[in-house]
Design a protein around this motif. Structure first.
Motif, PDB file in Angstrom:
ATOM      1  N   ARG A 226      45.042  33.997  49.124  1.00 26.92           N
ATOM      2  CA  ARG A 226      45.388  33.565  47.759  1.00 26.92           C
ATOM      3  C   ARG A 226      44.318  33.995  46.759  1.00 26.92           C
ATOM      4  O   ARG A 226      44.615  34.389  45.631  1.00 26.92           O
ATOM      5  CB  ARG A 226      45.580  32.052  47.711  1.00 26.92           C
ATOM      6  N   ARG A 229      44.704  37.710  46.080  1.00 31.02           N
ATOM      7  CA  ARG A 229      45.880  37.974  45.255  1.00 31.02           C
ATOM      8  C   ARG A 229      45.673  37.484  43.821  1.00 31.02           C
ATOM      9  O   ARG A 229      46.249  38.034  42.877  1.00 31.02           O
ATOM     10  CB  ARG A 229      47.125  37.346  45.874  1.00 31.02           C
ATOM     11  N   GLY A 230      44.861  36.443  43.659  1.00 30.16           N
ATOM     12  CA  GLY A 230      44.520  35.997  42.312  1.00 30.16           C
ATOM     13  C   GLY A 230      43.755  37.066  41.552  1.00 30.16           C
ATOM     14  O   GLY A 230      44.009  37.309  40.357  1.00 30.16           O
ATOM     15  N   VAL A 232      43.958  40.279  42.141  1.00 33.70           N
ATOM     16  CA  VAL A 232      44.898  41.368  41.883  1.00 33.70           C
ATOM     17  C   VAL A 232      45.773  41.045  40.672  1.00 33.70           C
ATOM     18  O   VAL A 232      46.028  41.900  39.808  1.00 33.70           O
ATOM     19  CB  VAL A 232      45.776  41.638  43.122  1.00 33.70           C
ATOM     20  N   LYS A 233      46.227  39.789  40.588  1.00 37.61           N
ATOM     21  CA  LYS A 233      47.070  39.403  39.458  1.00 37.61           C
ATOM     22  C   LYS A 233      46.304  39.535  38.148  1.00 37.61           C
ATOM     23  O   LYS A 233      46.857  39.955  37.124  1.00 37.61           O
ATOM     24  CB  LYS A 233      47.548  37.968  39.643  1.00 37.61           C
ATOM     25  N   THR A 234      45.021  39.184  38.172  1.00 42.40           N
ATOM     26  CA  THR A 234      44.183  39.315  36.978  1.00 42.40           C
ATOM     27  C   THR A 234      44.120  40.765  36.518  1.00 42.40           C
ATOM     28  O   THR A 234      44.234  41.067  35.325  1.00 42.40           O
ATOM     29  CB  THR A 234      42.757  38.817  37.269  1.00 42.40           C
ATOM     30  N   GLU A 236      46.326  43.165  37.154  1.00 39.69           N
ATOM     31  CA  GLU A 236      47.621  43.693  36.746  1.00 39.69           C
ATOM     32  C   GLU A 236      48.107  43.098  35.437  1.00 39.69           C
ATOM     33  O   GLU A 236      48.885  43.720  34.716  1.00 39.69           O
ATOM     34  CB  GLU A 236      48.642  43.482  37.863  1.00 39.69           C
ATOM     35  N   ILE A 237      47.668  41.868  35.110  1.00 38.88           N
ATOM     36  CA  ILE A 237      48.006  41.301  33.806  1.00 38.88           C
ATOM     37  C   ILE A 237      47.330  42.104  32.700  1.00 38.88           C
ATOM     38  O   ILE A 237      47.895  42.353  31.641  1.00 38.88           O
ATOM     39  CB  ILE A 237      47.580  39.814  33.746  1.00 38.88           C
ATOM     40  N   ARG A 243      50.453  48.443  37.140  1.00 41.58           N
ATOM     41  CA  ARG A 243      51.038  47.275  37.793  1.00 41.58           C
ATOM     42  C   ARG A 243      51.677  47.691  39.122  1.00 41.58           C
ATOM     43  O   ARG A 243      52.474  48.613  39.178  1.00 41.58           O
ATOM     44  CB  ARG A 243      52.068  46.641  36.865  1.00 41.58           C
ATOM     45  N   SER A 246      47.739  48.365  43.103  1.00 42.82           N
ATOM     46  CA  SER A 246      46.877  47.794  44.151  1.00 42.82           C
ATOM     47  C   SER A 246      47.666  47.468  45.412  1.00 42.82           C
ATOM     48  O   SER A 246      47.213  47.727  46.526  1.00 42.82           O
ATOM     49  CB  SER A 246      46.165  46.539  43.634  1.00 42.82           C
ATOM     50  N   GLU A 247      48.864  46.907  45.240  1.00 41.28           N
ATOM     51  CA  GLU A 247      49.706  46.580  46.393  1.00 41.28           C
ATOM     52  C   GLU A 247      50.121  47.835  47.139  1.00 41.28           C
ATOM     53  O   GLU A 247      50.110  47.868  48.374  1.00 41.28           O
ATOM     54  CB  GLU A 247      50.955  45.807  45.937  1.00 41.28           C
TER      55      GLU A 247
END
Length: 448
Positions: A226, A229-230, A232-234, A236-237, A243, A246-247
């Motif tokens: 988690r 992934r947090g 990564v979300k930062t 991509e935002i 976007r 990374s995945e």
């Protein structure tokens, strides 16, 4: 097709060996003992815990050790049948193959473990709970782990590109875990000797205690996931144009690592590092990250600092420490001409080299604000052109085999048109991405 036939043959052989072992063992055990032993195995399998990806761990090895100490190899082999209902319930695809393998694996492992215990205990004339007896239990526990890992490694090496010894290598940490398991098994055997065969059900207590430890490991593992992934979300935002990058890099990097026979622990590190390789972009101004079109020299200089910023962000997170060099060096080159540190050669680990190649490949095969995606074949050729100077040729060829095998397609999805502020995406080549880069074979490096 050939690999599938080999897999079916291996599983059929394992299941047949398991059936032969059960046929040998059944006449030697009483119905009551067989029922109790099967219930104990079923109980332990029903409380299996997921410890990594699609792998579940149970404490059946503890139960099997107790059964072997109390009833010998034949009872342990029959007890393997107790796991079948749980296998059937948990398996959702390739049910016949997976259930057959799991049954055969349990029965064969139980037989080998029991025979090792019996042979050592007889050879040393061991008395219950004496030093020689404990030695036999420890040897049996090691035999259980080795045989179990060998069978699983056989399936993994046939079903994937991972080499047998790479899949088998994780046994080291498993052998360390046998120490507390042996203690629990001996304690349960002592209780049974003092009471009755029904005392085997008392295994529920130490089994649940040990399972609590597995669940704690699982929860810690999930919290790590988690956290990553947090991050990564930062990224991509903030970065509209990459976007999903990374995945994709993480997924493809793991495929390449498997192709090269990298063991599981290192593949997991590869995945974390690939997911986080661009975390340093959070320290780059938005006006640079989201600029349509090429960057000027000053902007590109700021962008080139994101690997160092990423390494600094991750510096104090202990479990990510092994991934820091991947984040720091993912834009370096074999010949030392990369950025931001200019290191190369031996300083770049295999995982760094994998992520570097995959990062450049995905950047070239995905549409960005500064150019449209290249075809997969064109991107692979560009990587080959830069092999030995910028990229490790082993990683390039492994990537080429992977994308052909799995049918990888360019990523043409893009952020909505308003994010371009009226600009058109140029139909460009890889070279057009590198404002401020030296001419020559540096083309794929880019801003991925």
């Amino acid at each position: 097709m050939k690999g599938q036939r080999r897999l079916v043959t291996f599983i059929a052989g394992t299941a047949t060996a398991g059936l032969a072992a059960v046929a040998w063992a059944v006449p030697q055990v009483s119905l009551l003992a067989a029922c109790i032993a099967c219930l104990a195995v079923l109980f332990s399998e029903e409380f299996a815990s997921r410890v990594r990806d699609d792998v579940e761990a149970s404490l059946t090895n503890v139960v099997m050790l107790v059964i072997i100490m109390v009833g010998g190899p034949s009872l342990a082999v029959v007890a393997a049948v107790g796991g079948v209902p749980s296998f059937i319930r948990r398996v959702t695809h390739m049910r016949v193959l997976r259930v057959s393998f799991n049954f055969g694996q349990f029965a064969v492992t139980a037989l080998l473990t029991g025979l090792v215990f019996q042979w050592i205990a007889t050879a040393l004339d061991a008395s219950f709970i004496g030093p020689a007896y404990l030695l036999a239990v420890v040897a049996a526990s090691i035999a259980h782990s080795v045989s179990n890992h060998a069978l699983v490694a056989g399936v993994v090496s046939i079903a994937s590109s991972e080499r047998f010894w790479g899949a088998f290598r994780s046994i080291g940490s498993s052998l360390v875990m046998q120490v507390p398991y042996v203690g629990i098994a001996v304690l349960a055997a002592v209780v049974m000797q003092a009471a009755s065969p029904w005392a085997l059900l008392l295994m529920a207590v130490p089994t649940l205690i040990a399972r609590h430890g597995l669940l704690a490991f699982q929860r810690l593992d999930e919290s790590y996931d988690r956290l990553v992934r947090g991050f990564v979300k930062t990224i991509e935002i903030k970065d509209l144009y990459t976007r999903g990058h990374s995945e994709r890099v993480a997924e493809l990097s793991v495929h390449v690592a498997e192709e090269l026979g990298v063991p599981y622990d290192q593949r997991r590190l590869t995945r974390y590092a690939a997911l986080l390789h661009d975390v340093g972009k959070v320290g780059v101004p938005l006006c640079i990250i989201n600029k349509p079109g090429p960057l000027d020299d000053d902007e590109f200089g700021r962008m080139k600092q994101h690997p160092s910023i990423g390494a600094e962000i991750l510096h104090d997170i202990d479990f990510l420490a092994p991934a820091i060099d991947i984040v720091r060096f993912h834009h370096e080159r074999l010949d030392g001409g990369g950025y931001p540190h200019g290191v190369g050669g031996e300083e770049l680990t295999d995982i760094v080299r994998i992520v570097t190649v995959v990062d450049a490949f995905d950047a070239m095969t995905s549409t960005r604000s500064y150019r449209r995606a290249l075809p997969v074949t064109a991107a692979v050729e560009e990587l080959r052109r830069c092999a030995n100077t910028q990229f490790d040729p082993r990683m390039v060829e492994a990537l080429a085999r992977v994308v052909e095998r799995i049918g990888w397609e360019p990523t043409t999805d893009f952020a909505s048109a308003e994010h371009l502020h009226g600009h058109e995406i140029p139909v460009g080549t890889a070279e057009e991405r590198l404002v401020g880069e030296p001419a020559g074979p540096a083309a794929p490096e880019g801003l991925a």
